[in-house]
Design a protein around this motif. Structure first.
Motif, short mmCIF file in Angstrom:
data_model
loop_
_atom_site.label_atom_id
_atom_site.label_comp_id
_atom_site.label_asym_id
_atom_site.label_seq_id
_atom_site.Cartn_x
_atom_site.Cartn_y
_atom_site.Cartn_z
N ARG A 53 -3.18 37.28 -21.43
CA ARG A 53 -1.96 37.40 -22.24
C ARG A 53 -2.32 38.10 -23.54
O ARG A 53 -3.49 38.22 -23.87
N LYS A 54 -1.32 38.49 -24.28
CA LYS A 54 -1.58 39.19 -25.54
C LYS A 54 -2.35 38.31 -26.52
O LYS A 54 -3.26 38.76 -27.18
N LYS A 55 -1.97 37.03 -26.62
CA LYS A 55 -2.59 36.15 -27.60
C LYS A 55 -3.75 35.34 -27.03
O LYS A 55 -4.69 35.04 -27.72
N ALA A 56 -3.65 34.95 -25.77
CA ALA A 56 -4.70 34.11 -25.17
C ALA A 56 -4.57 34.19 -23.65
O ALA A 56 -3.58 34.65 -23.13
N SER A 57 -5.57 33.69 -22.98
CA SER A 57 -5.53 33.63 -21.52
C SER A 57 -4.87 32.34 -21.09
O SER A 57 -5.14 31.28 -21.63
N ALA A 58 -3.99 32.44 -20.14
CA ALA A 58 -3.35 31.25 -19.58
C ALA A 58 -4.23 30.71 -18.47
O ALA A 58 -4.61 31.44 -17.56
N LEU A 59 -4.58 29.43 -18.53
CA LEU A 59 -5.41 28.81 -17.51
C LEU A 59 -4.53 28.36 -16.35
O LEU A 59 -3.90 27.32 -16.40
N ILE A 60 -4.48 29.16 -15.32
CA ILE A 60 -3.58 28.93 -14.20
C ILE A 60 -4.10 27.84 -13.28
O ILE A 60 -3.37 26.93 -12.89
N TYR A 61 -5.36 27.90 -12.92
CA TYR A 61 -5.92 26.98 -11.93
C TYR A 61 -5.72 25.52 -12.34
O TYR A 61 -5.21 24.71 -11.56
N ASN A 62 -6.09 25.18 -13.55
CA ASN A 62 -5.96 23.79 -14.01
C ASN A 62 -4.51 23.33 -14.01
O ASN A 62 -4.20 22.19 -13.67
N SER A 63 -3.60 24.21 -14.37
CA SER A 63 -2.18 23.86 -14.39
C SER A 63 -1.65 23.59 -12.99
O SER A 63 -0.89 22.65 -12.76
N VAL A 64 -2.04 24.43 -12.03
CA VAL A 64 -1.58 24.24 -10.65
C VAL A 64 -2.11 22.94 -10.07
O VAL A 64 -1.37 22.18 -9.43
N ARG A 66 -2.95 20.23 -11.70
CA ARG A 66 -2.24 19.13 -12.36
C ARG A 66 -0.81 18.97 -11.82
O ARG A 66 -0.33 17.87 -11.61
N ARG A 67 -0.14 20.09 -11.53
CA ARG A 67 1.24 20.03 -11.02
C ARG A 67 1.31 19.57 -9.57
O ARG A 67 2.29 18.93 -9.16
N MET A 68 0.33 19.89 -8.77
CA MET A 68 0.35 19.56 -7.35
C MET A 68 -0.10 18.13 -7.05
O MET A 68 0.31 17.55 -6.05
N LYS A 69 -0.92 17.58 -7.90
CA LYS A 69 -1.49 16.26 -7.65
C LYS A 69 -0.44 15.17 -7.36
O LYS A 69 -0.57 14.43 -6.38
N PRO A 70 0.63 15.04 -8.15
CA PRO A 70 1.62 13.99 -7.87
C PRO A 70 2.35 14.16 -6.54
O PRO A 70 2.89 13.20 -6.00
N LEU A 71 2.35 15.36 -5.99
CA LEU A 71 3.05 15.60 -4.73
C LEU A 71 2.35 14.94 -3.55
O LEU A 71 2.91 14.87 -2.46
N PHE A 72 1.14 14.44 -3.76
CA PHE A 72 0.41 13.78 -2.69
C PHE A 72 0.31 12.27 -2.90
O PHE A 72 -0.43 11.60 -2.18
N ASP A 73 1.05 11.73 -3.86
CA ASP A 73 1.15 10.28 -4.00
C ASP A 73 1.93 9.72 -2.83
O ASP A 73 2.84 10.38 -2.31
N LYS A 74 1.62 8.50 -2.41
CA LYS A 74 2.31 7.91 -1.28
C LYS A 74 3.80 7.78 -1.51
O LYS A 74 4.60 7.93 -0.59
#
Length: 88
Positions: A53-64, A66-74
């Motif tokens: 990005r212009k100001k900084a790099s967006a950390l995509i892997y860590n965000s994905v 974190r977002r996917m983890k709750p989708l595998f809760d029972k």
């Protein structure tokens, strides 16, 4: 999907994303496409580790992750049995 392979009672879906992974929620859309399919139950997401990005790099892997983890809760039912996240 970018690629899919059906086998027995299931199938694998592969999606390769670029810069829109987080900004346009493409990771969640890919998960949803796999979930609503009655033939697919495994998802492989190939995503960039960082997007410059212009100001900084967006950390995509860590965000994905974190977002996917709750989708595998029972309590959160999904027919997606496996998810692999690969960064490049």
């Amino acid at each position: 999907p970018d690629y899919m392979k059906l086998y027995g009672r299931g199938g694998i879906m592969i999606e390769v994303e670029r810069g829109k992974t987080i900004n346009n929620n493409m990771d969640l859309l890919d998960f949803w496409k796999c979930h609503i399919s009655n033939k697919l139950n495994c998802l492989i997401l190939i995503i960039p580790n960082k997007v410059p990005r212009k100001k900084a790099s967006a950390l995509i892997y860590n965000s994905v992750v974190r977002r996917m983890k709750p989708l595998f809760d029972k309590k959160n039912y999904s027919n997606v049995m496996a998810l692999a996240i690969i960064d490049y």
